[in-house]
Design a protein around this motif. Structure first.
Motif, PDB file in Angstrom:
ATOM      1  N   GLU A 139     -10.294   8.403 -21.849  1.00 45.18           N
ATOM      2  CA  GLU A 139      -9.489   7.727 -23.193  1.00 45.18           C
ATOM      3  C   GLU A 139     -10.173   8.127 -24.333  1.00 45.18           C
ATOM      4  N   ASP A 140     -11.595   8.371 -24.319  1.00 45.14           N
ATOM      5  CA  ASP A 140     -12.214   8.819 -25.550  1.00 45.14           C
ATOM      6  C   ASP A 140     -12.499  10.295 -26.003  1.00 45.14           C
ATOM      7  N   ALA A 141     -11.705  10.937 -25.137  1.00 36.98           N
ATOM      8  CA  ALA A 141     -11.942  12.578 -25.367  1.00 36.98           C
ATOM      9  C   ALA A 141     -11.160  12.895 -26.401  1.00 36.98           C
ATOM     10  N   ASP A 142     -11.494  13.859 -27.393  1.00 38.43           N
ATOM     11  CA  ASP A 142     -10.618  14.375 -28.451  1.00 38.43           C
ATOM     12  C   ASP A 142     -10.154  15.698 -28.242  1.00 38.43           C
ATOM     13  N   PHE A 143      -9.041  15.601 -27.886  1.00 34.58           N
ATOM     14  CA  PHE A 143      -8.402  16.911 -27.415  1.00 34.58           C
ATOM     15  C   PHE A 143      -7.469  17.405 -28.780  1.00 34.58           C
ATOM     16  N   PRO A 144      -7.165  18.664 -28.736  1.00 30.10           N
ATOM     17  CA  PRO A 144      -6.400  19.105 -29.801  1.00 30.10           C
ATOM     18  C   PRO A 144      -4.859  18.493 -29.776  1.00 30.10           C
ATOM     19  N   GLU A 145      -4.401  18.532 -30.871  1.00 32.01           N
ATOM     20  CA  GLU A 145      -2.847  18.004 -30.955  1.00 32.01           C
ATOM     21  C   GLU A 145      -2.068  19.217 -30.467  1.00 32.01           C
ATOM     22  N   GLY A 146      -1.358  18.988 -29.565  1.00 30.32           N
ATOM     23  CA  GLY A 146      -0.543  19.741 -28.765  1.00 30.32           C
ATOM     24  C   GLY A 146      -1.037  20.476 -27.616  1.00 30.32           C
ATOM     25  N   SER A 147      -2.234  20.163 -27.324  1.00 34.21           N
ATOM     26  CA  SER A 147      -3.003  20.507 -25.909  1.00 34.21           C
ATOM     27  C   SER A 147      -2.404  19.812 -24.682  1.00 34.21           C
ATOM     28  N   LEU A 148      -2.789  20.365 -23.665  1.00 33.97           N
ATOM     29  CA  LEU A 148      -2.558  19.686 -22.346  1.00 33.97           C
ATOM     30  C   LEU A 148      -3.357  18.440 -22.232  1.00 33.97           C
ATOM     31  N   GLY A 149      -4.514  18.211 -22.647  1.00 35.87           N
ATOM     32  CA  GLY A 149      -5.357  17.118 -22.766  1.00 35.87           C
ATOM     33  C   GLY A 149      -4.735  15.920 -23.542  1.00 35.87           C
ATOM     34  N   ALA A 150      -4.204  16.193 -24.748  1.00 37.01           N
ATOM     35  CA  ALA A 150      -3.598  15.641 -25.835  1.00 37.01           C
ATOM     36  C   ALA A 150      -2.069  14.958 -25.078  1.00 37.01           C
ATOM     37  N   THR A 151      -1.401  15.652 -24.194  1.00 35.91           N
ATOM     38  CA  THR A 151      -0.283  15.303 -23.810  1.00 35.91           C
ATOM     39  C   THR A 151      -0.511  14.514 -22.526  1.00 35.91           C
ATOM     40  N   LEU A 152      -1.561  14.811 -21.880  1.00 42.30           N
ATOM     41  CA  LEU A 152      -1.847  13.742 -20.648  1.00 42.30           C
ATOM     42  C   LEU A 152      -2.216  12.433 -21.053  1.00 42.30           C
ATOM     43  N   GLN A 153      -3.192  12.524 -22.350  1.00 45.99           N
ATOM     44  CA  GLN A 153      -3.582  11.220 -22.801  1.00 45.99           C
ATOM     45  C   GLN A 153      -2.285  10.274 -23.288  1.00 45.99           C
ATOM     46  N   ALA A 154      -1.462  10.838 -23.766  1.00 40.28           N
ATOM     47  CA  ALA A 154      -0.171  10.371 -24.336  1.00 40.28           C
ATOM     48  C   ALA A 154       0.583   9.627 -23.199  1.00 40.28           C
TER      49      ALA A 154
END
Length: 277
Positions: free
Chosen positions: A222-237
């Motif tokens: 939950e603390d990872a800082d993934f770029p906006e629009g990235s797979l990681g950010a989408t999975l966090q959301a």
């Protein structure tokens, strides 16, 4: 923004958008050409141009939408008519409209812009194309011509790392041999009750696949800082939506210790087969 049932002002978001929905946008711009030249220190013969550039944060794609050289008038009104294919879009769509110097200049004041493409004025508008549900490209294909089981109804492909663009990392494949599922996606704009049930099950399974992919990745926290629009950010959301106020560590542990309870929790979170009010 132009829709099937008419024209509406540009909204902040289009919650029911999907990748099969192309966008048709229209904007009217009034330009005082003489004043723009004068305030920029340009000569009266300088040619100006209106340009619109689009950028999709979800797909990491961008490009020119329209360019119009302005007529040699004191004041001119231009209607920009823009069509963008849905397959190129996703996430936050940014539209930059700019008044540009059309050609390189060799005259005018010393402080005047010289290079072609110099920006004299600009305006930015944004449109969010993702609602609460995860959005990704899809294709209807014949599974009989692939390595997937002939009788499977769908398959969610996930590729790339957590910092890869979501648009290029996710692809939902629907088997055209499964008439019920293929019809549900064909009717997604105006779904029948059976279509709603099928789409709900597909969404639940896609959410499960995405959450399990995230939990199987060590650097997903939950603390990872993934770029906006990235797979990681989408999975966090998606994770925050499905498991609010719960930590990734707790959900990982629950999935490991009690897979059946985890599956039931996920069903409840996505509200599978819930009839909308």
């Amino acid at each position: 923004m132009l829709l099937e049932d008419g024209e509406i002002p540009l909204p902040e978001a289009v919650p029911d958008w999907d990748y099969r929905m192309d966008l048709h946008l229209r904007r009217t711009v009034r330009v005082d050409v003489e004043q723009a030249r004068s305030q920029s220190g340009l000569s009266a013969e300088s040619d100006l141009m209106l340009s619109v550039v689009w950028t999709s944060r979800g797909s990491n794609l961008s490009g020119p939408a329209q360019q119009l050289r302005l007529a040699d008038l004191e004041t001119t009104t231009v209607t920009l008519d823009i069509r963008l294919p849905g397959t190129d879009l996703g996430g936050l769509l940014v539209l930059d409209t700019a008044l540009l110097l059309a050609d390189r200049q060799h005259s005018g004041r010393m402080s005047a812009p010289r290079r072609a493409g110099s920006v004299l004025w600009s305006d930015r508008r944004s449109l969010r194309l993702q609602g609460d549900a995860p959005q990704f490209p899809m294709a209807v294909i014949d599974f009989g011509r692939t390595s997937f089981p002939d009788n499977a109804a769908w398959h969610l492909q996930i590729s790339g790392g957590m910092e890869s663009a979501t648009m290029g990392s996710l692809l939902l494949l629907v088997n055209e041999r499964n008439a019920v599922t293929a019809a549900a996606f064909e009717n997604a704009g105006r779904p029948r009750p059976v279509d709603r049930a099928v789409l709900s099950v597909v969404y639940a399974d896609a959410a499960r696949t995405m959450v399990e992919h995230a939990l199987n990745t060590d650097d997903f926290t939950e603390d990872a800082d993934f770029p906006e629009g990235s797979l990681g950010a989408t999975l966090q959301a998606l994770f925050d939506q499905l498991f609010p106020e719960q930590s990734v560590t707790d959900i990982r542990l629950r999935r490991h210790q009690s897979p059946s309870l985890f599956a039931s929790d996920l069903q409840a979170a996505v509200r599978i087969l819930e009839v909308p009010s």
